[in-house]
Design a protein around this motif. Sequence first.
Motif, PDB file in Angstrom:
ATOM      1  N   ILE A   9      38.859  53.116  46.578  1.00 27.91           N
ATOM      2  CA  ILE A   9      39.557  52.609  45.389  1.00 27.91           C
ATOM      3  C   ILE A   9      38.599  51.730  44.581  1.00 27.91           C
ATOM      4  N   ILE A  10      38.655  51.872  43.264  1.00 26.48           N
ATOM      5  CA  ILE A  10      37.942  50.957  42.370  1.00 26.48           C
ATOM      6  C   ILE A  10      39.009  50.070  41.732  1.00 26.48           C
ATOM      7  N   VAL A  11      38.852  48.775  41.853  1.00 30.53           N
ATOM      8  CA  VAL A  11      39.814  47.852  41.247  1.00 30.53           C
ATOM      9  C   VAL A  11      39.298  47.473  39.861  1.00 30.53           C
ATOM     10  N   ALA A  36      36.662  35.080  34.380  1.00 24.68           N
ATOM     11  CA  ALA A  36      36.653  36.401  35.013  1.00 24.68           C
ATOM     12  C   ALA A  36      36.130  36.288  36.445  1.00 24.68           C
ATOM     13  N   GLN A  37      35.007  35.602  36.620  1.00 24.50           N
ATOM     14  CA  GLN A  37      34.419  35.463  37.952  1.00 24.50           C
ATOM     15  C   GLN A  37      35.421  34.812  38.923  1.00 24.50           C
ATOM     16  N   ASP A  38      36.086  33.757  38.477  1.00 27.20           N
ATOM     17  CA  ASP A  38      37.041  33.065  39.366  1.00 27.20           C
ATOM     18  C   ASP A  38      38.138  34.025  39.827  1.00 27.20           C
ATOM     19  N   THR A  39      38.648  34.830  38.888  1.00 29.41           N
ATOM     20  CA  THR A  39      39.737  35.731  39.274  1.00 29.41           C
ATOM     21  C   THR A  39      39.213  36.864  40.152  1.00 29.41           C
ATOM     22  N   HIS A  40      38.011  37.351  39.845  1.00 30.67           N
ATOM     23  CA  HIS A  40      37.427  38.402  40.691  1.00 30.67           C
ATOM     24  C   HIS A  40      37.224  37.893  42.119  1.00 30.67           C
ATOM     25  N   ALA A  41      36.712  36.672  42.240  1.00 32.59           N
ATOM     26  CA  ALA A  41      36.495  36.106  43.585  1.00 32.59           C
ATOM     27  C   ALA A  41      37.836  35.964  44.299  1.00 32.59           C
ATOM     28  N   PHE A  42      38.869  35.584  43.542  1.00 26.68           N
ATOM     29  CA  PHE A  42      40.192  35.456  44.151  1.00 26.68           C
ATOM     30  C   PHE A  42      40.699  36.822  44.633  1.00 26.68           C
ATOM     31  N   ILE A  43      40.507  37.858  43.797  1.00 23.91           N
ATOM     32  CA  ILE A  43      40.951  39.212  44.182  1.00 23.91           C
ATOM     33  C   ILE A  43      40.220  39.644  45.458  1.00 23.91           C
ATOM     34  N   ARG A  44      38.915  39.368  45.502  1.00 24.47           N
ATOM     35  CA  ARG A  44      38.154  39.744  46.701  1.00 24.47           C
ATOM     36  C   ARG A  44      38.691  38.996  47.930  1.00 24.47           C
ATOM     37  N   SER A  45      39.093  37.752  47.728  1.00 25.20           N
ATOM     38  CA  SER A  45      39.629  36.980  48.861  1.00 25.20           C
ATOM     39  C   SER A  45      40.950  37.575  49.353  1.00 25.20           C
ATOM     40  N   LEU A  46      41.713  38.174  48.440  1.00 23.94           N
ATOM     41  CA  LEU A  46      42.969  38.819  48.856  1.00 23.94           C
ATOM     42  C   LEU A  46      42.685  40.027  49.754  1.00 23.94           C
ATOM     43  N   LEU A  47      41.612  40.758  49.425  1.00 24.03           N
ATOM     44  CA  LEU A  47      41.230  41.906  50.260  1.00 24.03           C
ATOM     45  C   LEU A  47      40.680  41.403  51.597  1.00 24.03           C
ATOM     46  N   ILE A  92      35.440  45.381  53.922  1.00 24.85           N
ATOM     47  CA  ILE A  92      35.989  46.171  52.807  1.00 24.85           C
ATOM     48  C   ILE A  92      36.056  45.304  51.547  1.00 24.85           C
ATOM     49  N   ALA A  93      36.406  44.043  51.706  1.00 23.10           N
ATOM     50  CA  ALA A  93      36.438  43.134  50.543  1.00 23.10           C
ATOM     51  C   ALA A  93      35.060  43.061  49.889  1.00 23.10           C
ATOM     52  N   GLN A  94      34.027  43.027  50.696  1.00 25.72           N
ATOM     53  CA  GLN A  94      32.669  42.933  50.158  1.00 25.72           C
ATOM     54  C   GLN A  94      32.218  44.221  49.483  1.00 25.72           C
ATOM     55  N   SER A  95      32.715  45.356  49.964  1.00 30.32           N
ATOM     56  CA  SER A  95      32.222  46.632  49.418  1.00 30.32           C
ATOM     57  C   SER A  95      33.095  47.193  48.289  1.00 30.32           C
ATOM     58  N   THR A  96      34.284  46.641  48.074  1.00 27.30           N
ATOM     59  CA  THR A  96      35.167  47.192  47.029  1.00 27.30           C
ATOM     60  C   THR A  96      34.659  46.815  45.637  1.00 27.30           C
ATOM     61  N   ASP A 147      31.609  43.774  39.172  1.00 34.04           N
ATOM     62  CA  ASP A 147      30.779  44.931  39.537  1.00 34.04           C
ATOM     63  C   ASP A 147      30.692  45.985  38.450  1.00 34.04           C
ATOM     64  N   GLY A 148      31.073  45.613  37.233  1.00 33.52           N
ATOM     65  CA  GLY A 148      30.992  46.569  36.147  1.00 33.52           C
ATOM     66  C   GLY A 148      32.145  46.370  35.189  1.00 33.52           C
ATOM     67  N   GLY A 149      32.415  47.388  34.371  1.00 32.04           N
ATOM     68  CA  GLY A 149      33.438  47.209  33.354  1.00 32.04           C
ATOM     69  C   GLY A 149      34.295  48.441  33.136  1.00 32.04           C
ATOM     70  N   LEU A 150      35.527  48.195  32.700  1.00 35.43           N
ATOM     71  CA  LEU A 150      36.399  49.251  32.186  1.00 35.43           C
ATOM     72  C   LEU A 150      36.510  48.967  30.690  1.00 35.43           C
ATOM     73  N   ILE A 151      35.986  49.899  29.905  1.00 31.35           N
ATOM     74  CA  ILE A 151      35.739  49.633  28.489  1.00 31.35           C
ATOM     75  C   ILE A 151      36.644  50.490  27.611  1.00 31.35           C
ATOM     76  N   GLY A 152      37.389  49.867  26.718  1.00 34.37           N
ATOM     77  CA  GLY A 152      38.228  50.611  25.783  1.00 34.37           C
ATOM     78  C   GLY A 152      37.481  50.871  24.487  1.00 34.37           C
TER      79      GLY A 152
END
Length: 248
Positions: A161-163, A182-193, A200-204, A227-232
Amino acid sequence: MRQTIVAGNWKMNASKESVNTLVLGILSGMADVESKVIVCAPFPYLSQAEALVTHSQLHVGAQNLNISASGAFTGEVSAGMIKDFGVGYVIVGHSERRSLYGETDAIVAEKVQIALDNGLTPLFCIGELLEERESGNTEIVVSRQINAVIDLVGIEAFKNIIVAYEPVWAIGTGVTATPQQAQDTHAFIRSLLAVHDSDIAQSTPILYGGSMNPENAEELIGCEDIDGGLIGGASLKADDFLRICKAG
Ligand code: PGA
């Protein structure tokens, strides 16, 4: 090390001519791109896009799927149909699907599962509304969105899965989350995994989306947990999109 991934979400913007121009334009600049690059096209153009990217390092994705395999669902498209065109990726749970078409966390989780069952990699989108951020509820919202999927598919499924974290207030508005937000929320999301599995949290891959453009991409993607972007919007011009692809 997680590979940088840049995905373009064309939304409902395409014509036969523009798809040709855009895909060929991206392909012409791919030689020095190290990121994995995906373009997510509207359904009628998947086949055209897939034919154009054959034998290249560019990948094609869809933007939605139906949870049923087939049957009386007028206007809908199944995961099997997407796969049939050789497409490997699908956006699931984009905020526009959630807000305009009533997709709940439960429906989004089911779509992630159906994508995985059919060998598609979901680009699973989460993100809070402006009022949710302003009332201090960002973490509650993204926890609810992530946990709905973990509860259904299990943490092991995150190997495929790509989040994509897309604060709704930043989508199409020109207002980007600051790199720190953005970084704070990404780190939080990784902590949830990581509650379930730290490897898996480290590799997602966790992509940021919301008014990412050639000017701000490098700083955002440079953050540790982005780890990258979803761009509209900026994925609709080959030059802009390529500059973001090279920011990784
Ligand atoms: P935007 O859209 O880059 O135009 O803000 C991002 C998205 O909706 O995925």
